[in-house]
Design a protein around this motif. Structure first.
Motif, mmCIF file in Angstrom:
data_model
loop_
_atom_site.group_PDB
_atom_site.id
_atom_site.type_symbol
_atom_site.label_atom_id
_atom_site.label_comp_id
_atom_site.label_asym_id
_atom_site.label_seq_id
_atom_site.Cartn_x
_atom_site.Cartn_y
_atom_site.Cartn_z
ATOM 1 N N THR A 79 -4.301 8.184 4.769
ATOM 2 C CA THR A 79 -4.373 7.441 6.171
ATOM 3 C C THR A 79 -5.886 7.369 6.479
ATOM 4 O OG1 THR A 79 -3.811 9.310 7.436
ATOM 5 C CG2 THR A 79 -2.070 8.066 6.591
ATOM 6 N N GLU A 80 -6.736 8.161 6.174
ATOM 7 C CA GLU A 80 -8.215 7.972 6.641
ATOM 8 C C GLU A 80 -8.864 8.518 5.469
ATOM 9 O OE1 GLU A 80 -8.134 10.152 9.988
ATOM 10 O OE2 GLU A 80 -8.224 11.985 9.342
ATOM 11 N N ASN B 23 0.848 -1.181 -0.080
ATOM 12 C CA ASN B 23 0.018 -0.055 0.004
ATOM 13 C C ASN B 23 0.878 1.228 0.038
ATOM 14 O OD1 ASN B 23 -1.859 1.716 0.203
ATOM 15 N ND2 ASN B 23 -2.421 1.362 2.491
ATOM 16 N N TYR C 37 -7.511 -2.733 -2.092
ATOM 17 C CA TYR C 37 -6.691 -2.370 -1.015
ATOM 18 C C TYR C 37 -5.339 -1.925 -1.195
ATOM 19 C CZ TYR C 37 -4.818 -1.828 3.662
ATOM 20 O OH TYR C 37 -4.338 -1.614 4.848
ATOM 21 N N TYR D 294 -15.991 -4.424 3.046
ATOM 22 C CA TYR D 294 -16.338 -5.780 2.866
ATOM 23 C C TYR D 294 -17.662 -6.428 3.435
ATOM 24 C CZ TYR D 294 -16.012 -10.697 3.901
ATOM 25 O OH TYR D 294 -16.216 -12.119 4.135
ATOM 26 N N SER E 105 -10.800 5.238 9.428
ATOM 27 C CA SER E 105 -9.291 4.829 9.242
ATOM 28 C C SER E 105 -9.282 4.117 7.895
ATOM 29 C CB SER E 105 -8.704 4.120 10.445
ATOM 30 O OG SER E 105 -9.356 2.925 10.213
ATOM 31 N N PHE E 106 -7.988 4.286 7.228
ATOM 32 C CA PHE E 106 -8.006 3.482 5.997
ATOM 33 C C PHE E 106 -8.376 1.944 6.027
ATOM 34 C CE2 PHE E 106 -5.662 1.591 2.523
ATOM 35 C CZ PHE E 106 -5.832 2.268 1.466
ATOM 36 N N THR E 107 -7.979 1.367 6.945
ATOM 37 C CA THR E 107 -8.317 -0.251 6.940
ATOM 38 C C THR E 107 -9.613 -0.409 7.364
ATOM 39 O OG1 THR E 107 -5.967 -0.572 7.651
ATOM 40 C CG2 THR E 107 -7.439 -2.302 8.047
ATOM 41 N N ALA E 108 -10.275 0.369 8.510
ATOM 42 C CA ALA E 108 -11.734 0.347 8.851
ATOM 43 C C ALA E 108 -12.642 0.579 7.767
ATOM 44 C CB ALA E 108 -11.840 1.373 10.164
ATOM 45 N N CYS E 109 -12.270 1.463 6.855
ATOM 46 C CA CYS E 109 -13.007 1.722 5.523
ATOM 47 C C CYS E 109 -13.179 0.533 4.622
ATOM 48 C CB CYS E 109 -12.578 2.906 4.867
ATOM 49 S SG CYS E 109 -13.780 3.483 3.766
ATOM 50 N N PHE E 110 -11.987 -0.027 4.444
ATOM 51 C CA PHE E 110 -11.949 -1.421 3.772
ATOM 52 C C PHE E 110 -12.685 -2.623 4.475
ATOM 53 C CE2 PHE E 110 -8.967 1.098 1.393
ATOM 54 C CZ PHE E 110 -9.213 0.493 0.056
ATOM 55 N N VAL E 111 -12.620 -2.547 5.697
ATOM 56 C CA VAL E 111 -13.346 -3.648 6.483
ATOM 57 C C VAL E 111 -14.959 -3.555 6.434
ATOM 58 C CG1 VAL E 111 -13.900 -4.495 8.787
ATOM 59 C CG2 VAL E 111 -11.360 -4.139 8.115
#
Length: 319
Positions: A10-11, A5, A165, A103, A94-100
């Motif tokens: 970052t968000e 990545n 991602y 999903y 957050s970046f990761t939370a958005c992708f979670v």
């Protein structure tokens, strides 16, 4: 696809309803919170009724049970964040939370579509092949099919997220939506979106239109069978057994099909109107489904009435 990545983002920032005036933020958050509470209350009631009444342990109600679980999870995935956006002015994710979140939004949407497919299959067998219904659709069969729906929906949606991602997100981080979805995120990538957007679109159409095709076939078959019943009262009784499922299916599919068809015929919506329509067809059915079950499904209605009659107030009244 780039390795790892390399994003400078970052968000993300969820705008919610882009043109909403700040003075209405409190009202909107209160309405969304009420929708969330009603959705949880109604669907948890369905779960409790199913757990405490063995009379509901039938194939149709196992399907409704799965739909209630899916509705609870979808609402919990999407609503708390957008409520906090307007209630606490906290629109960042957050970046990761958005992708979670992305999903689970697409995963639960796929599961929902497959559960509605099972609902139509249940009514098709019950009306078109009534003598074979106890053989074809046992409780164990529905349980296996339901578990299969939950498992099958994982891999394809996970692959969509894995492909999206690592994209380089180095431009805007503003998502004009109430939650993270594939289009809202990948449109912000600093690369050609076509290799990632087109497969996701094809899968979305397959997940939506595949079950819908069978649903239309099943209800056309049901209508043909019903028209052959000579007794008018018999026709009404047969159709009434399908009315609950048909209302639920219509609430889920009609708005979605309208949005897709409108975009293909060139009918344009403002950003606010599009978000409103998406939120309506995403959040209205989970809130209304329990009410429809309890009003239209005889066994569910009787079970709910028995629970009310067992309450202390009613016992005192009887005494």
């Amino acid at each position: 696809m780039p390795e790892g990545n390399h994003s400078t983002v970052t968000e993300f920032i969820l705008t919610g309803f882009p043109g909403l005036h700040p003075e209405y933020h409190g009202l909107v958050s209160a309405v969304l919170f009420l929708v969330y509470v009603l959705t949880l209350t109604g669907n948890v009631t369905i779960l409790l009724l199913f757990a405490t009444n063995r009379s509901l342990h039938k194939p149709m109600y196992y399907i409704i049970l799965n739909l209630s679980i899916c509705d609870i999870l979808f609402s919990t995935t999407t609503l708390p964040k957008i409520i906090s956006r307007y209630w606490f002015q906290s629109g960042t994710i957050s970046f990761t939370a958005c992708f979670v979140q992305m999903y689970f939004v697409h995963y639960l949407g796929t599961v929902n579509s497959l559960i509605l497919f099972l609902m139509a299959f249940d009514r098709y067998v019950a009306v078109c092949h009534p003598l074979r219904y106890p053989i074809i659709l046992k409780n164990s069969t529905i349980q296996i099919l339901s578990i299969t729906a939950w498992i099958m929906s994982q891999l394809s949606n996970l692959m969509i997220v894995i492909r999206a991602y690592p994209l380089p997100y180095c431009a805007s981080n503003i998502i004009n939506h109430c939650y993270c979805d594939h289009i809202g995120i990948t449109i912000l990538a600093c690369t050609d979106r076509a290799p990632y957007g087109f497969p996701a679109f094809v899968f979305a159409m397959f997940a939506l239109l595949g079950p819908l095709a069978f649903i239309m076939f099943s209800y056309c078959s049901i209508i043909i069978v019903v028209l052959k019943i000579p007794n008018v009262q018999g026709r009404k009784k047969t159709l009434s057994t399908c009315s609950t499922q048909l209302i639920i299916i219509a609430l889920y599919y009609l708005p979605r099909c309208f949005v897709y068809l409108a975009s293909n015929v060139g009918l344009e919506f403002s950003a606010d109107m599009r978000v409103v329509i998406i939120m309506l067809y995403s959040l209205f059915p989970p809130m209304m489904n329990p009410l429809i079950y309890c009003l239209r499904a005889k066994d569910m209605r009787e079970s709910l009435w028995k629970q009310f009659n067992r309450s202390p107030a009613n016992l005192n009244t009887c005494i």
